[in-house]
Each structure stands twice: as structure tokens, then as C-alpha cells.
Design an enzyme around this catalytic site. Structure first.
Site, mmCIF file in Angstrom:
data_model
loop_
_atom_site.group_PDB
_atom_site.id
_atom_site.type_symbol
_atom_site.label_atom_id
_atom_site.label_comp_id
_atom_site.label_asym_id
_atom_site.label_seq_id
_atom_site.Cartn_x
_atom_site.Cartn_y
_atom_site.Cartn_z
ATOM 1 N N THR A 175 0.863 -1.188 0.000
ATOM 2 C CA THR A 175 0.000 0.000 0.000
ATOM 3 C C THR A 175 0.898 1.237 0.000
ATOM 4 O O THR A 175 1.943 1.255 0.650
ATOM 5 C CB THR A 175 -0.953 0.002 1.213
ATOM 6 O OG1 THR A 175 -1.828 -1.125 1.107
ATOM 7 C CG2 THR A 175 -1.819 1.264 1.250
ATOM 8 N N PHE A 177 1.263 5.305 0.760
ATOM 9 C CA PHE A 177 0.723 6.330 1.664
ATOM 10 C C PHE A 177 1.336 7.678 1.307
ATOM 11 O O PHE A 177 2.471 7.741 0.824
ATOM 12 C CB PHE A 177 1.096 6.006 3.118
ATOM 13 C CG PHE A 177 0.571 4.681 3.583
ATOM 14 C CD1 PHE A 177 -0.637 4.578 4.248
ATOM 15 C CD2 PHE A 177 1.287 3.513 3.328
ATOM 16 C CE1 PHE A 177 -1.124 3.342 4.657
ATOM 17 C CE2 PHE A 177 0.805 2.278 3.734
ATOM 18 C CZ PHE A 177 -0.405 2.195 4.399
#
Ligand code: PRE
Length: 305
Positions: A175, A177
Site C-alpha cells: 500500500t 501512503f
């Protein structure tokens, strides 16, 4: 630099880990402030209660995080100054005294990344969406659900037991960010930067092609394009565009000016160092763009042809 960093919490989310990484890179001690939703973390910055916010933008398996995209395109502008990419593998947490697992809760992005594992290992459990992976752990602790699909660090914050660890349908899921803050001086180019913008395309033939052509003409490498409805008229879309390069580079500045001519509702979402090496560093042929701009300047000043 950023003494107060809001993040998408509560404690124990993947986003908190990313925020801790940003805080560790900061020259000052940063206080981390959990918020229950992405818009709440971003609004804390807009209200001046935090100096920056750490939010998830995209996952390699489940794609964009719509709450982040919408919240960055709307409201007072915020710009990204850093990005982080974390590997994502989950732990399934239960109460120590818990019985059979009839319900399993987590953030929708997390549930999508363990769909096959759940089907194979907890086929009879009802799956419930919560605001974050840690909110699921809190709900399990409260007795609302039987199991939470959480970040492995969550077990340090909540007195739960690990039923299964290293859970992930795709073993190298990641992921990305962003650390965002109010617009200010853009951190200088590093030679391996990414620029993010959001473009609201006017309803005319070829506008998206014009946007992409402006980048391609300047040999700017597109790294991501996503569309989201503006929520106004049916069929009206915003395009989130990420590309290699920094606003301080002449060709990126030229491209942004051209995009803004095609799409007056273009919002700059930041130029920041890339967390992962990927496409070739753009600095190499910037020299051509600088030399060409200098040539035009000399003509304008009557010093050459
Ligand atoms: O709930 C969390 O732990 C988050 O940090 C959010 C989030 C996401 O939005 O994608 C982050 C990483 C994982 O992919 C799952 C959930």
C-alpha cells in the site's frame, strides 16, 4: 518540520506505521494524532489542529482508496510532500476467551486482500466492513464481532490473540501512503520525484487525449491514472494523474501549464520523492528542455537566433 501528524487510525493501522516512518524522518519529534476516517485526518490539517496528515492512497491488489482521492480533490487544497510504500500482510485477531468465529471484520480494502483465505479458512463466517483494520480490532475487543483482519502491529495495542498470521491472498501486496500538508514551499527536486495532480475534464471531445499528449510530448512518464465521478453531473469525471518528475523541472512546469489551459480545474497535489525506484529517473534529459528554453530566451532578448 511537522510536529503534529494526523493519521487514519485508531492506533495499530498500517497508516499509523507509515506515519511513524514519516515521523522518524522528521527533524523534530512528531506527535501522532489518530482519526477514525481519512477525511477527518485531512480536516484536522485544514483546521490547523495538525501540521500534516498521513493517509493511504492505493493498494497493489485493491487499487485506489476512494475516501482519500475524494478528500484530496475537494475542500481546501493540501499537497503531498512525501510518500511511503509498505508491504501488507495481515493477522487475524480474536478474543482470548472467544468461541467459534461467526463474524469477521475489517476495512474493505483489507477484506478484499484476504478473500480467498477467508473462503478457505473461515467459510461460514459473515464478513463485516469497519472503518479501518484497527477499528475492527477494537470492535472485536468490545464483543461486536469474533475476529478482526488487522495489521500485525495491532496486537501490541489491543489485548487480542493471533488466530493466524501472515495472511494475504497476494504475498507481495503493498500500500502507498502520502504525507500531506497545507500548500507551502515545495520541497526541492531529488531527481527521482513524482508529481500528482487532479484534473476535472471539461465535457469536450479529446480532452483526456490532450492531457496525456501534453505529458507524452515532453517524454514525461505517466505512473497512474484513475477516474472518479465529480458527484455533480452524471458522466462528469475527475482524473487523478501521477507522473515522474518535479514541478521545478522546466518540462514538468511546461506540461502543468498546458494541462491547466486544457482543464482550468486542475489541482496540484504535490511533487515529492518517490518511495520506490521504478521508471528511469527523469533528470537525464531535462538538460534538453533547459537548453531549448535558454535558446528561446536568447532570441527574445535579441542575443541569438
Ligand atoms: O485500515 C488500515 O489499517 C489502513 O491503514 C487502511 C488500509 C487501506 O486503506 O488500504 C491500508 C492498508 C491495507 O491495504 C488495508 C487498509
Amino acid at each position: 518540520m511537522l510536529p503534529r501528524i494526523a493519521y487514519f487510525g485508531p492506533q495499530g493501522t498500517f497508516t499509523e506505521q507509515a506515519a511513524r516512518g514519516f515521523a522518524a524522518d522528521s527533524e523534530v519529534d512528531s506527535e501522532l494524532l489518530p482519526h477514525d476516517t481519512v477525511p477527518a485526518a485531512l480536516d484536522a490539517v485544514r483546521r490547523g489542529e495538525a501540521d500534516g496528515a498521513c493517509v493511504p492512497v492505493e493498494n497493489s491488489v485493491e487499487g485506489a482508496v476512494p475516501a482519500t482521492m475524494d478528500a484530496l480533490a475537494e475542500g481546501e487544497p493540501l499537497v503531498a510532500v512525501a510518500e511511503a510504500v509498505l508491504p501488507v500482510r495481515f493477522s487475524v485477531l480474536v478474543r482470548p476467551d472467544g468461541g467459534p468465529v461467526r463474524t469477521v471484520a475489517s476495512h474493505p480494502h483489507a477484506l478484499a486482500q484476504v478473500r480467498h483465505w477467508l473462503a478457505a479458512n473461515l467459510p461460514d463466517a459473515a464478513v463485516v466492513a469497519t472503518t479501518s483494520t484497527s477499528a475492527a480490532a477494537v470492535a472485536v475487543l468490545r464483543g461486536d464481532y469474533d475476529a478482526a483482519v488487522s495489521a500485525p502491529v495491532a496486537v501490541r495495542h489491543y489485548p487480542l490473540e493471533v488466530l493466524a498470521s501472515d495472511v494475504a491472498d497476494v504475498s507481495d501486496a503493498k500500500t502507498r501512503f502520502l504525507l500531506v500538508r497545507p500548500p507551502g514551499v515545495v520541497p526541492g527536486p531529488t531527481g527521482r520525484d513524482r508529481t500528482s495532480i487532479v484534473v476535472t475534464a471539461p465535457d469536450r471531445v479529446g480532452v483526456l487525449s490532450d492531457v496525456l499528449t501534453e505529458l507524452a510530448l515532453r517524454r514525461i512518464n505517466l505512473t497512474r491514472i484513475e477516474s472518479r465521478p465529480t458527484k455533480g453531473k452524471l458522466g462528469e469525471y475527475r482524473f487523478y494523474v501521477d507522473f515522474d518528475g518535479h514541478v521545478a523541472e522546466p518540462r514538468v512546469g511546461d506540461a502543468l501549464a498546458a494541462l491547466r489551459r486544457h482543464c482550468p480545474r486542475t489541482r496540484f497535489l504535490g511533487s515529492y520523492p518517490k518511495a520506490v525506484e521504478g521508471s528511469p529517473a527523469p533528470a537525464a534529459d531535462n538538460a534538453e528542455f533547459v537548453a531549448a528554453a535558454e535558446w528561446v530566451a536568447r532570441i527574445r532578448e535579441g542575443r541569438g537566433a
